[in-house]
Design a protein around this motif. Structure first.
Motif, PDB file in Angstrom:
ATOM      1  N   GLN A  54       0.862  -1.194   0.000  1.00  0.00           N
ATOM      2  CA  GLN A  54       0.000   0.000   0.000  1.00  0.00           C
ATOM      3  C   GLN A  54       0.894   1.239   0.000  1.00  0.00           C
ATOM      4  OE1 GLN A  54      -3.268   0.012   2.797  1.00  0.00           O
ATOM      5  NE2 GLN A  54      -3.497   2.217   2.633  1.00  0.00           N
ATOM      6  N   SER A  55       0.722   2.078  -0.994  1.00  0.00           N
ATOM      7  CA  SER A  55       1.548   3.271  -1.179  1.00  0.00           C
ATOM      8  C   SER A  55       1.343   4.295  -0.072  1.00  0.00           C
ATOM      9  CB  SER A  55       1.221   3.942  -2.511  1.00  0.00           C
ATOM     10  OG  SER A  55       1.484   3.070  -3.571  1.00  0.00           O
ATOM     11  N   GLY A  56       2.449   4.920   0.322  1.00  0.00           N
ATOM     12  CA  GLY A  56       2.404   6.063   1.210  1.00  0.00           C
ATOM     13  C   GLY A  56       2.038   5.794   2.660  1.00  0.00           C
ATOM     14  N   VAL A  57       2.024   4.534   3.085  1.00  0.00           N
ATOM     15  CA  VAL A  57       1.656   4.230   4.468  1.00  0.00           C
ATOM     16  C   VAL A  57       2.802   3.520   5.175  1.00  0.00           C
ATOM     17  CG1 VAL A  57      -0.803   4.106   3.924  1.00  0.00           C
ATOM     18  CG2 VAL A  57       0.549   2.012   3.925  1.00  0.00           C
ATOM     19  N   GLY A  58       2.724   3.492   6.493  1.00  0.00           N
ATOM     20  CA  GLY A  58       3.735   2.838   7.302  1.00  0.00           C
ATOM     21  C   GLY A  58       3.235   1.531   7.886  1.00  0.00           C
ATOM     22  N   HIS A  59       3.532   1.335   9.165  1.00  0.00           N
ATOM     23  CA  HIS A  59       3.241   0.074   9.842  1.00  0.00           C
ATOM     24  C   HIS A  59       1.762  -0.106  10.187  1.00  0.00           C
ATOM     25  CE1 HIS A  59       4.800  -3.502  11.751  1.00  0.00           C
ATOM     26  NE2 HIS A  59       4.165  -3.232  12.874  1.00  0.00           N
ATOM     27  N   PHE A  60       1.010   0.983  10.198  1.00  0.00           N
ATOM     28  CA  PHE A  60      -0.416   0.922  10.525  1.00  0.00           C
ATOM     29  C   PHE A  60      -1.243   1.488   9.368  1.00  0.00           C
ATOM     30  CE2 PHE A  60       1.746   1.445  14.670  1.00  0.00           C
ATOM     31  CZ  PHE A  60       1.395   0.232  15.235  1.00  0.00           C
TER      32      PHE A  60
END
Length: 102
Positions: A77-83
């Motif tokens: 998923q683009s542009g997101v981190g661990h959550f």
């Protein structure tokens, strides 16, 4: 000094399982050969959803994990981190919904 935690920290604390975290790297927790054998025999489809910006679980490593399952699929998923469900819930929900309906 304030004892109030920022809302992000509260959210992360609610998502943490202290019991699981304590056992995560405990003695005997890792048996790579047995784990790989078990995952290779897992018959169901598996979705490994990685966050593009996740430094704790990098997308390249999550793709390798997905490859351990015979029916594993990795999506980033683009542009997101661990959550990702917090960072950008719309695409996260759509991806999970599509995977579960198929």
């Amino acid at each position: 000094m304030s004892t109030t935690r920022p809302s992000g920290a509260r959210s992360r604390a609610r998502q943490r399982n202290g019991d699981a975290a304590a056992r995560y790297a405990s003695d005997g927790a890792f048996a790579p050969g047995a784990t790989r054998t078990a995952l290779a025999a897992f018959p169901s489809p598996v979705l490994v959803l990685a966050g593009e910006c996740d430094v704790a679980a990098p997308a390249r490593v999550m793709k390798e994990y997905a490859g351990l399952f015979p029916r594993g699929e990795a999506l980033v998923q683009s542009g997101v981190g661990h959550f990702p469900w917090l960072d950008d819930p719309g695409p996260f929900v759509s991806t999970i919904r599509e995977f579960l309906v198929c």
